[in-house]
Motif scaffolding. Sequence first.
Motif, mmCIF file in Angstrom:
data_model
loop_
_atom_site.group_PDB
_atom_site.id
_atom_site.type_symbol
_atom_site.label_atom_id
_atom_site.label_comp_id
_atom_site.label_asym_id
_atom_site.label_seq_id
_atom_site.Cartn_x
_atom_site.Cartn_y
_atom_site.Cartn_z
ATOM 1 N N UNK A 77 -2.631 -0.174 -5.847
ATOM 2 C CA UNK A 77 -3.569 0.948 -5.784
ATOM 3 C C UNK A 77 -4.686 0.652 -4.781
ATOM 4 N N UNK A 78 -5.172 -0.576 -4.773
ATOM 5 C CA UNK A 78 -6.251 -0.940 -3.843
ATOM 6 C C UNK A 78 -5.763 -0.873 -2.393
ATOM 7 N N UNK A 79 -4.567 -1.360 -2.145
ATOM 8 C CA UNK A 79 -4.064 -1.358 -0.761
ATOM 9 C C UNK A 79 -3.747 0.072 -0.302
ATOM 10 N N UNK A 80 -3.267 0.916 -1.216
ATOM 11 C CA UNK A 80 -3.070 2.320 -0.857
ATOM 12 C C UNK A 80 -4.415 2.955 -0.524
ATOM 13 N N UNK A 81 -5.420 2.646 -1.318
ATOM 14 C CA UNK A 81 -6.755 3.152 -1.036
ATOM 15 C C UNK A 81 -7.270 2.646 0.297
ATOM 16 N N UNK A 82 -6.935 1.414 0.622
ATOM 17 C CA UNK A 82 -7.406 0.844 1.887
ATOM 18 C C UNK A 82 -6.814 1.574 3.095
ATOM 19 N N UNK A 115 0.830 -1.205 0.000
ATOM 20 C CA UNK A 115 0.000 0.000 0.000
ATOM 21 C C UNK A 115 0.861 1.251 0.000
ATOM 22 N N UNK A 116 2.145 1.076 0.316
ATOM 23 C CA UNK A 116 3.042 2.234 0.388
ATOM 24 C C UNK A 116 4.264 2.091 -0.506
#
Length: 247
Positions: free
Chosen positions: A156-161, A144-145
Amino acid sequence: LFSLDGRRAFITGASGVLGAHFARVLHGAGAQVALAARRMDAVAALAADLGPRAAAVTLDVTDAAHVAAAFDAAETALGGPCDILINNAGIAVTKSFLQQEAADWDAVMAVNLRGCFLVGQEAARRLVAAKQPGAIVNIASVLGERVIPGVAGYTAAKAGLLQLTRQMAVELARYGIRVNALAPGYVATDINRDYFASEPGQAMIRRVPQRRLGSPEDLTGPLLLLASAAGAHMTGATLTVDGGHSV
Ligand code: NAD
């Protein structure tokens, strides 16, 4: 401090490697556990092994129409609202950015980001209605980072999470609901087994300061911290457990 006696936990993707481990950890700390999976038979053995404080429920996290029914089933089986949610279900599609198709992107977003929104909202609405505090743990990722090639939708999904976690934390704090992200580094599971067998995967492991993959057990203490009273003043946080990889 870390006891979960009297608590009820709902774990998505409980048939997976980490989901099953998280269920065992929470159960071992005293919680009742609802093991949510797309197919009941995928968690039947785990439920039987854990015994009377465990129940299997069916949930595809992409299916908005059935989220409420899954929580109804969990409440009926466990005797009340779930005050711990582990948003763990996740998938990855590994293709270069140039080869990723819209359907790949949509599938990853539907499980890893929209699914956490839908399930997190359902869990929170029930706790607010019941005037009960609770703890939500979103299973994010070091990805995510950080970024590695081939997983555009996943990163992108994990950054959004991580942002969804902060958003939920800010809006739910007044109800006594804490929301945190647990961000594992690399743990060899079905989601990435092929990658770590490859040379790029082996090179990745060499770049981790501890020079090893994580294990599910490495996440035991961090999970209990976020779920239990030990983490009472933690909300909106990202707890990274990655052997130093992201430092
Ligand atoms: P896994 O493939 O063993 O488990 C994923 C689980 O999600 C499976 O049980 C699968 O059936 C379930 N699932 C997939 N789509 C679903 C849907 N639509 N509805 C309900 N369940 C669904 O992989 P894992 O490594 O145990 O992954 C668990 C979580 O940990 C994921 O969110 C993943 O992104 C995250 N994570 C894993 C690693 C790692 O290195 N393994 C690192 C960081 C984060």
